[in-house]
Design a protein around this motif. Structure first.
Motif, mmCIF file in Angstrom:
data_model
loop_
_atom_site.group_PDB
_atom_site.id
_atom_site.type_symbol
_atom_site.label_atom_id
_atom_site.label_comp_id
_atom_site.label_asym_id
_atom_site.label_seq_id
_atom_site.Cartn_x
_atom_site.Cartn_y
_atom_site.Cartn_z
ATOM 1 N N SER A 123 0.843 -1.210 0.000
ATOM 2 C CA SER A 123 0.000 0.000 0.000
ATOM 3 C C SER A 123 0.869 1.247 0.000
ATOM 4 O O SER A 123 0.483 2.288 -0.532
ATOM 5 C CB SER A 123 -0.885 0.040 1.241
ATOM 6 O OG SER A 123 -1.648 -1.121 1.330
ATOM 7 N N LYS A 176 -4.032 8.225 3.666
ATOM 8 C CA LYS A 176 -4.672 6.913 3.903
ATOM 9 C C LYS A 176 -3.859 6.167 4.966
ATOM 10 O O LYS A 176 -2.615 6.209 4.951
ATOM 11 C CB LYS A 176 -4.808 6.117 2.602
ATOM 12 C CG LYS A 176 -3.496 5.598 2.042
ATOM 13 C CD LYS A 176 -3.694 4.611 0.868
ATOM 14 C CE LYS A 176 -2.327 4.033 0.484
ATOM 15 N NZ LYS A 176 -2.345 3.028 -0.544
ATOM 16 N N ASP A 211 -8.486 3.338 -2.919
ATOM 17 C CA ASP A 211 -9.710 3.223 -3.728
ATOM 18 C C ASP A 211 -10.807 2.477 -2.990
ATOM 19 O O ASP A 211 -11.986 2.790 -3.123
ATOM 20 C CB ASP A 211 -9.441 2.598 -5.108
ATOM 21 C CG ASP A 211 -8.582 1.357 -5.061
ATOM 22 O OD1 ASP A 211 -7.952 1.087 -4.020
ATOM 23 O OD2 ASP A 211 -8.522 0.642 -6.083
HETATM 24 C C1 TPP Z 1 -13.377 0.964 8.922
HETATM 25 C C2 TPP Z 1 -12.258 0.022 8.587
HETATM 26 N N1 TPP Z 1 -12.543 -1.233 8.174
HETATM 27 C C3 TPP Z 1 -11.554 -2.088 7.866
HETATM 28 C C4 TPP Z 1 -10.246 -1.706 7.950
HETATM 29 C C5 TPP Z 1 -9.138 -2.692 7.582
HETATM 30 N N2 TPP Z 1 -8.513 -2.275 6.312
HETATM 31 C C6 TPP Z 1 -7.386 -1.561 6.307
HETATM 32 S S1 TPP Z 1 -6.887 -1.165 4.769
HETATM 33 C C7 TPP Z 1 -8.187 -1.974 4.058
HETATM 34 C C8 TPP Z 1 -8.323 -2.034 2.570
HETATM 35 C C9 TPP Z 1 -7.960 -0.767 1.972
HETATM 36 O O1 TPP Z 1 -7.911 -0.841 0.596
HETATM 37 P P1 TPP Z 1 -7.598 0.468 -0.210
HETATM 38 O O2 TPP Z 1 -8.351 1.586 0.406
HETATM 39 O O3 TPP Z 1 -7.837 0.197 -1.632
HETATM 40 O O4 TPP Z 1 -6.096 0.732 0.115
HETATM 41 P P2 TPP Z 1 -4.774 0.184 -0.573
HETATM 42 O O5 TPP Z 1 -4.080 -0.610 0.486
HETATM 43 O O6 TPP Z 1 -5.159 -0.630 -1.740
HETATM 44 O O7 TPP Z 1 -4.044 1.385 -0.942
HETATM 45 C C10 TPP Z 1 -8.992 -2.523 5.040
HETATM 46 C C11 TPP Z 1 -10.210 -3.319 4.769
HETATM 47 C C12 TPP Z 1 -9.989 -0.393 8.379
HETATM 48 N N3 TPP Z 1 -8.764 0.083 8.525
HETATM 49 N N4 TPP Z 1 -11.007 0.453 8.660
#
Ligand code: TPP
Ligand code: MG
Length: 786
Positions: free
Chosen positions: A60, A85, A174
């Motif tokens: 990420s 993020k 995303d």
């Molecule tokens: C409210 C909440 N639910 C679940 C999580 C666990 N979690 C952390 S990152 C993530 C997925 C994020 O995907 P994306 O936003 O596409 O980030 P990327 O790592 O692909 O940049 C999840 C489900 C969280 N941090 N917050």
């Protein structure tokens, strides 16, 4: 349509060094290295004492290295504020380290005690973090409400307006767009005509578990555009654009455009030969494509096919710098999760960590000598002095302290006491606020209220009638202009001091969070008050927690509450919220019974939310009118009300029994006390204004080996004396009182869903009426005698 003219994005045109791009590209490499190494160090090098995986998100982080390098080292200006993020925290820390605002020691302790935090935290990482993140979606929404807060302050000239406004920027994953709060915020933002807002979406098409559905993002552009946003899509980098410009190149573009997300990701992972095989199979009939394939070896083909714009520094800079107005803008930046790392594109890479061998070859490719892992410029092609000079000159480095510390707003020694012998706490709240609105005190100019469509029903009407509704434009109250009689005057203007929200409790808490950080973020304190119905705290609870986590300061007025809301029924009757008040860090909660208590507490709250090491304040109020005591509140009583309890009826020496009540059940407690006093002379009646404050004080006193407030009060009874606690809430809110001084306790309260009824019927059915208190008193006294 109103458009702000005040700022635009009149960029200062700085003398840009010729080598800016070279510096940024070098730094981007360094950011990727440092973020990756930071995680590796925490997982593979630092001693591990508990056998837990430390984690961190290498994939990420890699995905946003270019975007964040561009932003922090070139695009951001001192007044901009950013939510990163959560799982890009290592990139953020690496950038701050390069800017000299983060220490190597903290990077080495990333995810360790006292080290750089797993997710950027305002309170624990300090000054460099504008908005904490962690619960996905909330940081993104927060930027929107921060832009409303900024407008609120600027339009009222509560902060200087000589400089252009800051841009509130979210760097979002995303998959964060799966969170409903984003869309609630978008709609609210459209209504409020938000400005100076950028959401940069790291469109790597992967979430935690999987590759994101192709269908989803087909809709995203349209949605943002519908809400008045500009959408800038950064899809292909310069290498790919050049390839598309070659003969037959458009077939390559069409092929990538049609390539499903999961196939694209899988091929990224497989690398050059994977691309070759597929392109060969699908496009071999085009001589131009064959020529492209022949011109690129495996590594070059991988480089070409992964040259998405989100990893192409020039494309990224061009896109960011092209936006010069204040229209909210969504950048959809195509990226690759794990870009430049061995697990790039793999669907399972979210929690993936490079192993030792992979790190060894990555280190080699980055030209980092052993022992130089934390060196600022090791392995880069440019001379260290040049990079150091470049970093010293980035626009962000010119900032004043990023966090302001404005003076506190003076709070008068007392607030007006609402008149009336029979009053509910909700009504008292409305009157106190109405009186503040009518006065001249500076306090009134710094109070801002907000509510998710329950302004009138939570009694903010008197305040709003005097102080008006905030809007970026002047808007008349049509009903008033048409001479339609109404108790509510709802003229809207930039001078208005109430922010009316649609029914979305998550938005309420994000708005409170943003207003509650106005001081440190923008330089002038606001004293925000948000109202909602008590049971709907649950709906926004994660956002409430988020607001408290980053130490935003506000007053929450939750009303009506409990089964005392009688005819409204079980769907609106709260039960467990006082336990939230007890357990939520950063939030002191109160449930006063009388209006004079509320006046004392509200005054205290205005000071409390401005103190340095302090907290927000939650009031749980009621619509039940009750007889008010005739008394004047002296300073000792005021202090006791704030501390959480006082004897409304003092116990006699060695008293055997007391009733402790909280909130709207005061009349039942008083009646029961009167009845008991005939049989048990000297029985006490303890008025509890805050189970939360008492509980906290009890715990803290225990640690210090002292007796706290509750213990001092209860040891007025004889040892082991019987105690009945009662409130319109879950009995666990007060049952712990039995452990304070070893009293024999019977806790009364509500532990089932409520229902419609009147107060006598409901209090009877749920066991908190006078008879129930008397029954409990008998049981408690019998047990205490044994
Ligand atoms: C409210 C909440 N639910 C679940 C999580 C666990 N979690 C952390 S990152 C993530 C997925 C994020 O995907 P994306 O936003 O596409 O980030 P990327 O790592 O692909 O940049 C999840 C489900 C969280 N941090 N917050
Ligand atoms: Mg993603």
């Amino acid at each position: 349509m109103l458009r702000t003219l005040e700022g635009g994005l009149a960029r200062e045109h700085r003398a840009e060094p010729d080598d800016k791009l070279a510096c940024l590209t070098a730094l981007e490499r360094k950011v990727l290295w440092l973020s990756t190494w930071m995680i590796h160090n925490a997982n593979h090098i630092r001693p591990n004492r508990d056998g837990l995986k430390v984690g961190g998100h290498q994939a990420s982080s890699a995905s946003v290295a270019t975007l964040m390098t561009a932003l922090y080292f070139d695009v951001l200006r001192p007044q901009d504020r950013v939510a990163v993020k959560p799982h890009a925290s290592p990139v953020f820390h690496a950038i701050q380290y390069l800017l000299g605002r983060q220490t190597r020691d903290k990077l080495e302790r990333f995810r360790g005690f006292g080290g750089a935090q797993s997710y950027p935290s305002r309170t624990k990482d300090g000054e460099t973090v504008d908005f904490s993140t962690g619960s996905v979606g909330l940081g993104v929404g927060m930027t929107l409400f921060a832009s409303i807060a900024q407008d609120y302050l600027r339009l009222k000239r509560l902060i200087p307006t000589d400089d252009p406004p800051g841009r509130m920027i979210a760097l979002a994953g995303d998959a964060e767009l799966d969170e409903g709060n984003i869309f609630e915020a978008l709609l609210e933002g459209w209504k409020h005509d938000v400005r100076n807002l950028w959401w940069v979406i790291d469109y790597n098409r992967q979430s935690l578990d999987a590759v994101v559905s192709d269908r989803l993002f087909g809709r995203i552009d349209a949605m943002f555009e519908m809400m008045g946003w500009r959408v800038v899509t950064l899809k292909y980098g310069r290498l790919l654009e050049a390839a598309f410009a070659r003969p037959d190149g458009h077939h390559l573009r069409e092929w990538i455009d049609a390539c499903p997300n999961s196939l694209y990701s899988a091929l990224v992972y497989k690398g050059g030969e994977g691309w070759r095989e597929h392109l060969h199979r699908d496009l071999n009939r085009y001589p131009g494509i064959r020529a492209i394939l022949d011109d690129h070896n495996g590594a070059e083909l991988q480089r070409l096919m992964t040259n998405l714009a989100g990893h192409d520094m020039e494309s990224v800079l061009a896109a960011f710098h092209a936006v010069e107005d204040d229209r909210p803008t969504c950048f959809i930046a195509y990226t690759i999760k794990g870009y430049g790392l061995p697990f790039a594109g793999h669907k399972d890479n979210h929690a993936g960590l490079m192993n030792l061998d992979q790190m060894a070859s990555f280190r080699q490719s980055m030209a980092i000598p052993d022992g130089a892992e934390w060196e600022l410029f090791a392995g880069l092609d440019l001379p260290a002095e040049r990079l150091a000079e470049f970093l010293a000159g980035v626009p962000l480095a010119e900032s004043d302290p990023r966090r302001h510390d404005p003076a506190a707003v003076a709070v008068p020694p007392s607030l007006p006491l609402p008149r009336g012998t029979r009053l509910s706490t909700q009504e008292a709240f409305g009157r106190i606020l109405g009186d503040i609105a009518a006065g001249e005190a500076p306090l009134a100019d710094h109070v801002v209220t907000t509510s998710p469509d329950v302004t009138v029903s939570t009694n903010l009407g008197p305040w709003v009638n005097r102080r008006g509704i905030f809007d970026r434009a002047e808007r008349a109250d049509t009903f008033r202009e048409e001479h339609v009689v109404s108790a509510q005057r709802w003229a809207m203007s930039p001078q208005g001091q109430h922010i009316e929200l649609g029914i979305a409790e998550s938005n309420l808490f994000l708005q409170l969070a943003a207003l509650g950080l106005a001081g440190p973020l923008f330089g002038t304190r606001l004293l925000p008050i948000g109202t909602l119905y008590d049971p709907f705290i649950k709906r926004g609870q994660d956002a409430l927690n988020y607001a408290c986590y980053q130490d935003a300061r506000f007053i929450l007025v939750a009303t009506p509450s409990g089964i005392t809301l009688a005819p409204e029924g079980g769907a609106h009757q709260s039960v467990g919220e006082p336990l939230t008040g007890l357990a939520q860090p950063g939030l002191a909660s109160f449930e006063p019974a009388y209006s004079d208590e509320l006046a004392v507490l509200l005054r205290w709250a205005f000071e409390e939310i401005q103190r340095e090491e302090s907290q927000s304040v939650y009031f749980r109020l009621s619509t039940r009118p009750i007889d008010q005591p005739e008394r004047t509140i002296d300073p000792d009583l005021a202090a006791a009300i704030v501390a959480g309890a006082y004897w409304l009826r003092e116990p006699g020496p060695d008293a055997e029994f007391a009733i402790a009540y909280c909130g709207a059940v005061a009349p039942e407690a008083l009646a029961a006390h009167q009845a008991v006093a005939e049989d048990v002379p000297g029985a006490g009646l303890l008025a509890i204004t805050s189970p939360d404050r008492l509980h906290r004080d009890w715990l803290e006193a225990r640690v210090g080996g002292e007796s706290g407030v509750a213990e001092r009060l209860l040891t007025r009874l004889r040892p082991g004396a019987a105690l009945v606690t009662v409130g319109d809430f879950h009995p666990a809110t007060l049952s712990w009182l039995g452990a304070v001084a070893g009293n024999t306790i019977v806790p009364l309260g509500v532990d089932r869903f409520g229902q419609s009824g009147d107060i006598p019927d409901l209090y009877r059915a749920y066991g908190i009426d006078t008879d129930a208190i008397l029954d409990a008193a008998a049981r408690a006294c019998l047990t205490a005698l044994r």
